[in-house]
Motif scaffolding. Structure first.
Motif: not given
Length: 175
Positions: A8-16, A48-54, A84-89, A92-93
């Motif tokens: 799962f991708g749900a924003g910053c992986f530290w939180c998840v 960087t948000g340019t690789t397409g990775h989550v 879309l592509n944003k969780q709190g502060a 990026g993709t």
């Protein structure tokens, strides 16, 4: 014991990661990256948000103790699936809301979970659903980041709040 994997991708992986690793039936949680165009990307590249990775977590779980559907319930509670592509502060993709189904059964369950969750939100759910794609494990320093860095400002202000909210809501499912 049979172990299955969820991604799962749900924003910053530290939180998840900090939340999922507290659940009964979850044996291991690995932070990492999924999707994208590069093999084995680095955090420096992904951020960087340019690789397409989550940014994602790969969850190793015992389905006899916790089901994939229950994991999805937690997933939806940990972030805003309408953003879309944003969780709190974090923007990026790499912070996309995404489910990476590892098999057809998971994809079907995830599709149903998205439909069932939609009435609980005022805006459309934008969670992307992908078939199994490669998972790339994050660098070692990201593993158990919250646990190892509780006084880091992002952890003490953002991660701690999400984890505390999660622990109250899912107290009955905690180890």
């Amino acid at each position: 014991m049979s172990i299955e994997i969820a991604v799962f991708g749900a924003g910053c992986f530290w939180c998840v990661e900090a939340a999922f690793e507290k659940l009964k039936g979850v044996e291991k949680v690995l932070p990492g990256y999924a999707g994208g165009e590069l093999d084995n990307p680095s955090y420096k590249q992904v951020k960087t948000g340019t690789t397409g990775h989550v940014e994602v977590v790969q969850i190793h779980f015992n389905p006899e103790i916790i089901s994939y559907k229950e994991l999805l319930e937690v997933f939806f509670s940990l972030h805003d699936p309408t953003s879309l592509n944003k969780q709190g502060a974090d923007e990026g993709t790499q912070y996309a809301s995404a489910i990476f189904a590892v098999n057809a059964a998971q994809k079907e369950i995830a599709q149903r979970a998205i439909q069932e969750a939609q009435p609980h939100y005022d805006k459309p759910i934008v969670t992307a659903l992908y078939d199994n794609v490669p998972f790339w494990e994050a660098e070692d320093y990201h593993h158990h980041y919250f646990e190892n860095n509780p006084d880091q400002p992002y952890c003490s202000l953002v991660v701690a709040e999400k984890v505390n909210k999660f622990m109250k809501k899912f107290a009955h499912k905690l180890k």
